[in-house]
Design a protein around this motif. Structure first.
Motif, PDB file in Angstrom:
ATOM      1  N   PHE A 280       0.837  -1.196   0.000  1.00 64.75           N
ATOM      2  CA  PHE A 280       0.000   0.000   0.000  1.00 64.75           C
ATOM      3  C   PHE A 280       0.871   1.245   0.000  1.00 64.75           C
ATOM      4  O   PHE A 280       2.019   1.224   0.457  1.00 64.75           O
ATOM      5  N   ILE A 281       0.302   2.349  -0.498  1.00 62.04           N
ATOM      6  CA  ILE A 281       1.006   3.619  -0.536  1.00 62.04           C
ATOM      7  C   ILE A 281       0.069   4.714  -0.039  1.00 62.04           C
ATOM      8  O   ILE A 281      -1.144   4.672  -0.279  1.00 62.04           O
ATOM      9  N   GLN A 282       0.627   5.698   0.678  1.00 62.20           N
ATOM     10  CA  GLN A 282      -0.165   6.818   1.173  1.00 62.20           C
ATOM     11  C   GLN A 282       0.609   8.112   0.972  1.00 62.20           C
ATOM     12  O   GLN A 282       1.808   8.182   1.238  1.00 62.20           O
ATOM     13  N   ASP A 287      -3.413  15.252   4.507  1.00 65.32           N
ATOM     14  CA  ASP A 287      -3.877  14.716   5.784  1.00 65.32           C
ATOM     15  C   ASP A 287      -5.074  13.789   5.619  1.00 65.32           C
ATOM     16  O   ASP A 287      -5.354  12.968   6.507  1.00 65.32           O
ATOM     17  N   ASN A 288      -5.793  13.907   4.527  1.00 67.42           N
ATOM     18  CA  ASN A 288      -6.982  13.084   4.299  1.00 67.42           C
ATOM     19  C   ASN A 288      -6.724  11.913   3.354  1.00 67.42           C
ATOM     20  O   ASN A 288      -7.654  11.191   2.989  1.00 67.42           O
ATOM     21  N   ALA A 289      -5.467  11.738   2.954  1.00 65.63           N
ATOM     22  CA  ALA A 289      -5.153  10.677   1.999  1.00 65.63           C
ATOM     23  C   ALA A 289      -5.338   9.301   2.626  1.00 65.63           C
ATOM     24  O   ALA A 289      -5.003   9.080   3.789  1.00 65.63           O
ATOM     25  N   LEU A 290      -5.872   8.376   1.835  1.00 66.73           N
ATOM     26  CA  LEU A 290      -6.070   7.002   2.277  1.00 66.73           C
ATOM     27  C   LEU A 290      -4.932   6.120   1.783  1.00 66.73           C
ATOM     28  O   LEU A 290      -4.161   6.513   0.884  1.00 66.73           O
ATOM     29  N   LEU A 291      -4.828   4.945   2.372  1.00 67.49           N
ATOM     30  CA  LEU A 291      -3.882   3.961   1.857  1.00 67.49           C
ATOM     31  C   LEU A 291      -4.399   3.422   0.529  1.00 67.49           C
ATOM     32  O   LEU A 291      -5.524   2.917   0.445  1.00 67.49           O
ATOM     33  N   ILE A 292      -3.596   3.531  -0.517  1.00 65.83           N
ATOM     34  CA  ILE A 292      -3.981   3.059  -1.844  1.00 65.83           C
ATOM     35  C   ILE A 292      -3.274   1.740  -2.104  1.00 65.83           C
ATOM     36  O   ILE A 292      -2.050   1.635  -1.953  1.00 65.83           O
ATOM     37  N   PRO A 293      -4.015   0.694  -2.497  1.00 67.87           N
ATOM     38  CA  PRO A 293      -3.353  -0.585  -2.776  1.00 67.87           C
ATOM     39  C   PRO A 293      -2.536  -0.540  -4.067  1.00 67.87           C
ATOM     40  O   PRO A 293      -3.008  -0.058  -5.096  1.00 67.87           O
ATOM     41  N   VAL A 294      -1.291  -0.998  -3.978  1.00 68.06           N
ATOM     42  CA  VAL A 294      -0.471  -1.220  -5.170  1.00 68.06           C
ATOM     43  C   VAL A 294      -0.667  -2.654  -5.634  1.00 68.06           C
ATOM     44  O   VAL A 294      -0.914  -2.922  -6.803  1.00 68.06           O
ATOM     45  N   VAL A 295      -0.582  -3.581  -4.678  1.00 67.40           N
ATOM     46  CA  VAL A 295      -0.877  -4.994  -4.925  1.00 67.40           C
ATOM     47  C   VAL A 295      -1.783  -5.477  -3.803  1.00 67.40           C
ATOM     48  O   VAL A 295      -1.475  -5.285  -2.621  1.00 67.40           O
ATOM     49  N   SER A 296      -2.910  -6.096  -4.156  1.00 70.44           N
ATOM     50  CA  SER A 296      -3.920  -6.483  -3.162  1.00 70.44           C
ATOM     51  C   SER A 296      -3.907  -7.965  -2.823  1.00 70.44           C
ATOM     52  O   SER A 296      -4.721  -8.416  -2.017  1.00 70.44           O
ATOM     53  N   ASP A 297      -3.014  -8.732  -3.433  1.00 71.53           N
ATOM     54  CA  ASP A 297      -2.921 -10.156  -3.119  1.00 71.53           C
ATOM     55  C   ASP A 297      -1.534 -10.460  -2.576  1.00 71.53           C
ATOM     56  O   ASP A 297      -0.662  -9.596  -2.557  1.00 71.53           O
ATOM     57  N   THR A 298      -1.351 -11.701  -2.137  1.00 71.34           N
ATOM     58  CA  THR A 298      -0.045 -12.109  -1.585  1.00 71.34           C
ATOM     59  C   THR A 298       0.610 -13.174  -2.470  1.00 71.34           C
ATOM     60  O   THR A 298       1.323 -14.045  -1.990  1.00 71.34           O
ATOM     61  N   ASP A 299       0.380 -13.057  -3.778  1.00 73.53           N
ATOM     62  CA  ASP A 299       0.913 -14.050  -4.713  1.00 73.53           C
ATOM     63  C   ASP A 299       2.369 -13.797  -5.088  1.00 73.53           C
ATOM     64  O   ASP A 299       2.984 -14.620  -5.763  1.00 73.53           O
ATOM     65  N   SER A 300       2.916 -12.651  -4.682  1.00 70.10           N
ATOM     66  CA  SER A 300       4.289 -12.308  -5.060  1.00 70.10           C
ATOM     67  C   SER A 300       4.898 -11.415  -3.994  1.00 70.10           C
ATOM     68  O   SER A 300       4.213 -10.871  -3.126  1.00 70.10           O
TER      69      SER A 300
END
Length: 618
Positions: A280-282, A287-300
């Motif tokens: 994830f990246i933020q 101050d209002n930014a959310l965590l954005i997924p870069v990769v949402s699985d654990t395959d790598s």
């Protein structure tokens, strides 16, 4: 003390071999260990577990058992007639100055140094043209010397530092903040931190990771819900902000946070096991930014190496078992938007940055090769290394014009070099003075064939002029797990072994990371027997080629390597004379019920997975 017993046991074996001592049995009167009728069931199969009571490490009965076992062990060791001579030689060899590669923080250059026989390395610093001064001396952290430095992190400007301590070798840490200029403490000491780094957000505070403190034993109770917190300086720890983790429906056993060098982004990695992670990246400027997924699985496995403005440089083995570097924008960072920057090759890649360049560290048959690239992906040069071995430390801050790296192999003590990024020049920075001449030894890599035909590399080190007569005492060391690569490194204990005429052999078994993800996966779960077969084949190669014989062979490994030795001595007790399985993962049916053991399931599987997996583990 945990490393002394294998050294002594190996030395006993070596000296007995050298002097052709009679194989008279030695009477050791071990204390009686009670058996309790404990039986549990998996898929209808009853499994007796008579020593289950020893799992309670806080009980008076277990304490008494450990005390009795130690009395037997040290009663035996203390009566070895040549133990003192061995200790004296180890002490003489160990008593040399050891200095780490320097690194710059703020106005100071820092380095770690051990005068010789100090329990802990001391952190020194110096300004340009000035004299070194002590910054932190862990030898003063406790009277008995059992409190160690377990991490040190500076703010970007170098004016603040946070360091972690481990008391008595515990994984549970404390964190202490310093004004780096005055060395005065700032705020309260943080407690109950585990499996964590420290990453600063400006001078405001830092991110760290931990678990909820277990209600049972800190040494054995299960911990499998990792969380990331932010600690703001000047506030009590109980007010620390939970950033990630803690959801009852989603467990992550290993979660880590890091802040980009430009301080604009927070990166969070979340793992359920030792392999594969979400990312994830933020944006820290919002101050209002959310965590954005870069990769949402654990395959790598995927991680951020660096960024320039909104451009991310990402290291990953996703669709690239040997790892590659890709680029993406923070606005669309998901895998479908990735573009290759440093493509995958046949060799395993570990990428780093420093001085405005990328340094691609490759493993070529488990030894180092380093290529330098610019930020456009253009190859600048291959870095000329001082020999065949392991190089590390290629990296630093973007503004650095030079940095330091270290080099070692099985017969070369760790030596540091200063590297100038613009012209690629390496200059010797520091070389230890030690009572050992590497020119008297040779280290050769061979390839042997495992049971299924796979070619396995192995490095064999010994004195020059060794006679291949099958009577050379030999230690065969192995690991083979968790994508960990075993590369050449220097050891005083192994030096003492070799100068007495011993051979030290290290194969690169499947289950490790020497040839990428495919190599790792070839030694996990239902393929775990491949690792044992590779190790057995290494022993058979050494015997067949007259390096040694079963009567002169010792096998050794720790943790996952302890499992390796335990399995090998069980399956092939005829193969070796001595086995040293240090802190081995041995209870394969219940390992996942203790501490962070559940995270090892990617490599081992668990007895609950399926009847087939249970039968295989059993």
């Amino acid at each position: 003390m945990k490393n002394i017993l294998p050294i002594v046991a190996s030395a006993i074996f070596l000296l007995a071999c050298k002097t052709e001592l009679k194989k008279e049995p030695i009477a050791v009167n071990y204390p009686n260990t009670a058996k309790v009728d404990t039986i549990y069931s998996h898929f209808g199969t009853e499994v007796p577990d008579p020593y289950r009571w020893l799992e309670d490490d806080r009980s008076p009965e277990t304490e008494a058992w450990v005390k009795a076992e130690n009395e037997v062990t040290f009663g035996y060791l203390e009566n070895i007639p040549f133990r003192k001579a061995l200790q004296n030689r180890l002490e003489k060899l160990w008593n040399y100055e050891k200095v780490s590669s320097p690194f710059k923080e703020g106005n100071y250059t820092y380095f770690y140094k051990n005068d010789g026989l100090q329990n802990q390395y001391v952190v020194y610093r110096q300004k340009e043209g000035g004299e070194p001064e002590v910054f932190l001396d862990p030898n003063t952290f406790s009277e008995d010397g059992t409190t160690s430095l377990a991490g040190l992190s500076f703010t970007k400007d170098g004016t603040m530092a946070a360091y972690m301590i481990s008391e008595g070798g515990s994984d549970w840490r404390k964190a202490i903040v310093l004004n780096a200029q005055t060395k005065e403490m700032v705020g309260d000491t943080l407690v109950d931190i585990k499996f964590s780094g420290i990453s600063w957000k400006g001078n405001e505070g830092f991110y760290y990771s931990s678990y909820d403190k277990p209600k049972g034993s800190e040494l054995s109770a299960k911990t499998d819900q990792h969380k990331v917190y932010f600690h703001k300086l000047g506030t009590p720890q109980k007010e620390d902000q939970l950033i990630y983790g803690g959801k009852s429906d989603e467990k992550h056993r290993y979660v880590g946070a890091s802040v980009s060098e430009d301080q604009n982004y927070l990166f969070i990695s979340a793992r359920t096991s030792t392999s594969g992670n979400k990312l994830f990246i933020q944006n820290l400027n919002d101050d209002n930014a959310l965590l954005i997924p870069v990769v949402s699985d654990t395959d790598s496995d995927v991680y951020i190496i660096d960024n320039t403005d909104t451009k991310l440089y990402i290291g990953t083995n996703r669709n690239a078992p040997n790892t590659k570097v890709v680029v993406a924008d923070t606005t669309n960072p998901s895998p479908e938007n990735w573009k290759d920057f440093i493509p995958e090759t046949e060799n395993v890649l570990s990428p780093h940055t420093g001085g405005g360049y990328f340094f691609a560290e490759y493993m070529v048959d488990a030894v180092s090769m380093v290529l330098q690239y610019d930020y456009d992906g253009k190859l600048v040069r291959e870095v000329k290394l001082p020999g065949i071995g392991s190089a590390s430390g290629f990296g630093g801050k973007k503004e650095d014009k030079e940095f330091y790296y270290s080099f070692t192999n099985y017969k070369t003590p760790g030596t540091s070099f200063k590297y100038t990024v613009e012209n690629g020049e390496s200059v010797l920075h520091w070389k230890p003075e030690i009572d050992f001449n590497p020119d008297d030894y040779e280290s050769n890599q061979v390839f042997y064939t495992s049971k299924d035909g796979t070619q396995i590399p192995m490095i064999i080190t010994h004195k020059k002029g060794l006679e291949l007569n099958g009577k050379n005492p030999t230690i065969l060391y192995g690991y083979g797990g968790f994508d960990i690569s075993i590369t050449p490194s220097f050891s005083i204990a192994n030096t003492v072994w070799m100068e007495q005429g011993g051979i030290y052999a290290v194969p690169n078994l499947r289950g490790g990371g020497e040839y990428g993800k495919k190599w790792h996966n070839a030694g996990i779960k239902m393929q775990k027997q491949n690792v044992f077969d590779d190790f057995i084949a290494a022993a058979e190669y050494l015997i067949a080629n007259k390096y040694t014989s079963s009567e002169y062979l010792a096998i050794r490994g720790g943790s996952n390597g302890g499992l390796l030795v335990g399995a090998t001595m069980t399956q092939r007790p005829d193969l070796m004379q001595v086995a040293l399985p240090a802190v081995g993962v041995m209870d394969m049916l219940r390992y996942h019920t203790f501490t962070a053991g559940a995270g090892w399931a990617y490599d081992y599987g668990t007895a609950e997975d399926s009847k087939e997996m249970f039968e295989y583990l059993k």
